[in-house]
Design a protein around this motif. Sequence first.
Motif, PDB file in Angstrom:
ATOM      1  N   ARG A 175      -5.789   3.327  -2.772  1.00  0.00           N
ATOM      2  CA  ARG A 175      -6.342   2.616  -1.305  1.00  0.00           C
ATOM      3  C   ARG A 175      -6.196   1.166  -1.598  1.00  0.00           C
ATOM      4  N   ILE A 176      -5.202   0.584  -1.464  1.00  0.00           N
ATOM      5  CA  ILE A 176      -5.054  -0.637  -1.195  1.00  0.00           C
ATOM      6  C   ILE A 176      -5.451  -1.317   0.035  1.00  0.00           C
ATOM      7  N   MET A 222       2.078  18.164  10.086  1.00  0.00           N
ATOM      8  CA  MET A 222       1.990  17.479   8.737  1.00  0.00           C
ATOM      9  C   MET A 222       1.964  18.754   7.817  1.00  0.00           C
ATOM     10  N   PRO A 272       1.702  14.351  -3.377  1.00  0.00           N
ATOM     11  CA  PRO A 272       1.575  12.947  -3.806  1.00  0.00           C
ATOM     12  C   PRO A 272       1.177  12.081  -2.714  1.00  0.00           C
ATOM     13  N   VAL A 273       0.071  11.702  -2.261  1.00  0.00           N
ATOM     14  CA  VAL A 273      -0.260  10.656  -1.360  1.00  0.00           C
ATOM     15  C   VAL A 273      -1.509   9.563  -1.757  1.00  0.00           C
ATOM     16  N   ASP A 301       5.246  20.468   7.727  1.00  0.00           N
ATOM     17  CA  ASP A 301       6.186  19.658   6.756  1.00  0.00           C
ATOM     18  C   ASP A 301       6.073  20.095   5.254  1.00  0.00           C
ATOM     19  N   GLY A 308       0.844  -1.162   0.031  1.00  0.00           N
ATOM     20  CA  GLY A 308       0.025   0.021  -0.009  1.00  0.00           C
ATOM     21  C   GLY A 308       0.753   1.338  -0.045  1.00  0.00           C
ATOM     22  N   GLN A 355      -4.687  10.220   3.087  1.00  0.00           N
ATOM     23  CA  GLN A 355      -4.238  11.395   3.548  1.00  0.00           C
ATOM     24  C   GLN A 355      -4.635  12.625   2.830  1.00  0.00           C
ATOM     25  N   GLY A 374      -4.665   2.504  -7.283  1.00  0.00           N
ATOM     26  CA  GLY A 374      -3.532   2.039  -6.167  1.00  0.00           C
ATOM     27  C   GLY A 374      -3.623   3.153  -4.870  1.00  0.00           C
ATOM     28  N   LYS A 403      -8.187  -0.887   5.130  1.00  0.00           N
ATOM     29  CA  LYS A 403      -6.976  -0.581   4.441  1.00  0.00           C
ATOM     30  C   LYS A 403      -5.732  -1.533   4.823  1.00  0.00           C
TER      31      LYS A 403
HETATM   32  P1  TYM Z   1       1.812   6.846   6.024  1.00  0.00           P
HETATM   33  O1  TYM Z   1       3.302   6.625   6.501  1.00  0.00           O
HETATM   34  O2  TYM Z   1       0.850   6.239   6.806  1.00  0.00           O
HETATM   35  O3  TYM Z   1       1.750   6.450   4.731  1.00  0.00           O
HETATM   36  C1  TYM Z   1       2.629   6.674   3.664  1.00  0.00           C
HETATM   37  C2  TYM Z   1       1.758   6.915   2.412  1.00  0.00           C
HETATM   38  O4  TYM Z   1       1.497   5.689   1.729  1.00  0.00           O
HETATM   39  C3  TYM Z   1      -0.094   5.911   1.504  1.00  0.00           C
HETATM   40  N1  TYM Z   1      -0.699   4.678   1.999  1.00  0.00           N
HETATM   41  C4  TYM Z   1      -1.539   3.969   1.176  1.00  0.00           C
HETATM   42  N2  TYM Z   1      -1.704   4.112  -0.109  1.00  0.00           N
HETATM   43  C5  TYM Z   1      -2.640   3.135  -0.625  1.00  0.00           C
HETATM   44  N3  TYM Z   1      -3.052   2.084   0.065  1.00  0.00           N
HETATM   45  C6  TYM Z   1      -2.664   1.887   1.187  1.00  0.00           C
HETATM   46  N4  TYM Z   1      -3.152   0.722   1.895  1.00  0.00           N
HETATM   47  C7  TYM Z   1      -1.852   2.934   2.034  1.00  0.00           C
HETATM   48  N5  TYM Z   1      -1.262   3.019   2.990  1.00  0.00           N
HETATM   49  C8  TYM Z   1      -0.380   3.968   3.286  1.00  0.00           C
HETATM   50  C9  TYM Z   1      -0.508   7.170   2.359  1.00  0.00           C
HETATM   51  O5  TYM Z   1      -1.750   7.645   1.896  1.00  0.00           O
HETATM   52  C10 TYM Z   1       0.799   7.918   2.253  1.00  0.00           C
HETATM   53  O6  TYM Z   1       0.751   8.709   1.223  1.00  0.00           O
HETATM   54  N6  TYM Z   1       0.716  11.368   7.282  1.00  0.00           N
HETATM   55  C11 TYM Z   1       1.525  10.707   6.675  1.00  0.00           C
HETATM   56  C12 TYM Z   1       3.120  10.995   6.777  1.00  0.00           C
HETATM   57  C13 TYM Z   1       3.466  12.460   6.182  1.00  0.00           C
HETATM   58  C14 TYM Z   1       3.259  13.196   5.211  1.00  0.00           C
HETATM   59  C15 TYM Z   1       3.492  14.441   5.464  1.00  0.00           C
HETATM   60  C16 TYM Z   1       2.986  12.763   3.870  1.00  0.00           C
HETATM   61  C17 TYM Z   1       3.990  13.201   7.362  1.00  0.00           C
HETATM   62  N7  TYM Z   1       4.165  14.416   6.985  1.00  0.00           N
HETATM   63  C18 TYM Z   1       3.683  15.490   4.595  1.00  0.00           C
HETATM   64  C19 TYM Z   1       2.975  14.092   2.925  1.00  0.00           C
HETATM   65  C20 TYM Z   1       3.286  15.288   3.248  1.00  0.00           C
HETATM   66  C21 TYM Z   1       1.493   9.346   6.907  1.00  0.00           C
HETATM   67  O7  TYM Z   1       1.216   8.839   8.037  1.00  0.00           O
HETATM   68  O8  TYM Z   1       1.729   8.486   5.904  1.00  0.00           O
END
Ligand code: TYM
Length: 331
Positions: A183-184, A130, A143-144, A133, A17, A148, A181, A193
Amino acid sequence: MKRMLSGIKPTGQLHLGSYLGALKHFVDYQDEYEMYAFIANLHCITVPQDPATLQKNLKDCVALYLACGLDPKKATIFLQTDVKAHAQLGYIMCCHTYMGELSRMTQFKDKQAKGEKNLSGGLYTYPSLMAADILLYDPDYVPVGDDQKQHVELTRDLAIRMNHRYGDLFKVPEPLIGKVGARIMSLNDPSKKMSKSDNNDKGCVYLLDDLKKARKKIMGAVTDNFANVHYDPENQPGIANLMQIMSSLEDNRPFGEIEEQFKGKGYGDFKRAVADDVCHTLETIQNRYNEVISSDLLEKTLSEGAARANAIANAKLDKVQRAIGIEIIDK
Ligand code: TYM
C-alpha cells in the motif's frame, strides 16, 4: 508447479504503487510459478475513458510489463479482450453474486460516498468480472496490493458457492500480498493511496516520468516535524511511506537498518537516497521500455499469450456452462 494469475487495469499510466504492490512481484515470481499476467482492459471502461488515451495506456502497459522484467518465455502475458471467455464467465459470475456483496465492495462505496454521479453498472458488477478473470485459470495464488484483497476474498466466496452448488468447478485461490509495498501512499497526502486516478500529479511517481520530475516529487514528499527517520505509519505516515518505497526497492531491506543508516541525519539526506533508488529503477525500466516499444515484441507476446490463455479459459468456460445447464450436451 503452482500457478499464479494477476492483472493491472491501465486506466492511466502505471506508477510506483502498481509496480511495488504488483508488477515487481509478478517478475519475482515468474521463475518459481506458472505465471499468468494480463492487462485488464475491460475493467478500464467501467469509468469513462478517452479512446485515444486508453489505447496509448494499453500499449504502454504491455510494454511496461516487459520493461519491468516479465519474460514472455516464462510468463503468459495477454490482453483480457483477446480471451472472450472473460466476458462470458463474467456474466455467469454476475448471476451468482448477490447485490448485497457488490454493495459492500469499498471501491464502489468510496465513489458513491464521494457523490460521484452516473456511476455505471459495469463499475458495480466489476468484482464479478474480476472473479471470472481469476477462476478461469484455477490459480493457486493471486498477487495483488492491499486494496484488491477484498475482491480476491469475494472471488473465493463465489468459487466456494459455485463448487457447492454444481460440484467441483474452481480451485479456491488465495491472495498473495507483499510484506512491504502493498500500500504505497500518495507523496503529498500520505493518508491516501498512490493512485492512477489521483488528480494531483505531485503525489504519484509514474514509471515513465522524466527522472528530474520523479526526483522532484520525492524531494517534495510531505513528511513531519519529528526530524527522525523512524517507522511509525500512524504518527509519521509520510516517512513510513518513503521507508516502504526504499525497503521494497532494496530487496525488502529491514526498516531497522534504514533507521540506523539515517540516525542523526536530516530528512533531506533520506529523501535524496530514496530519490536515488527510485530514479535508478525508473531509468532501468525506461531504457528497456524504449527498446520494447519500437520492436515487434509487443505483438508477438500478446498473440502467443492469447493462444495459451484461450486454451485454458475456453476449456474452463465449457466445463462451467455444462455444469450449470446452459449447454445442450447431447446435440
Ligand atoms: P489496479 O489496476 O488498480 O492495480 C493493479 C495492481 O497494483 C496494486 N496497486 C498498489 N499496490 C500498492 N500501492 C498502491 N498505491 C497501489 N495501487 C495499485 C493493486 O492492488 C493491484 O494489485 N481490479 C484490479 C485489476 C484486476 C485484477 C483481476 C487483479 C482485474 N482482474 C484479476 C488480479 C486478478 C485493479 O483495478 O488493479
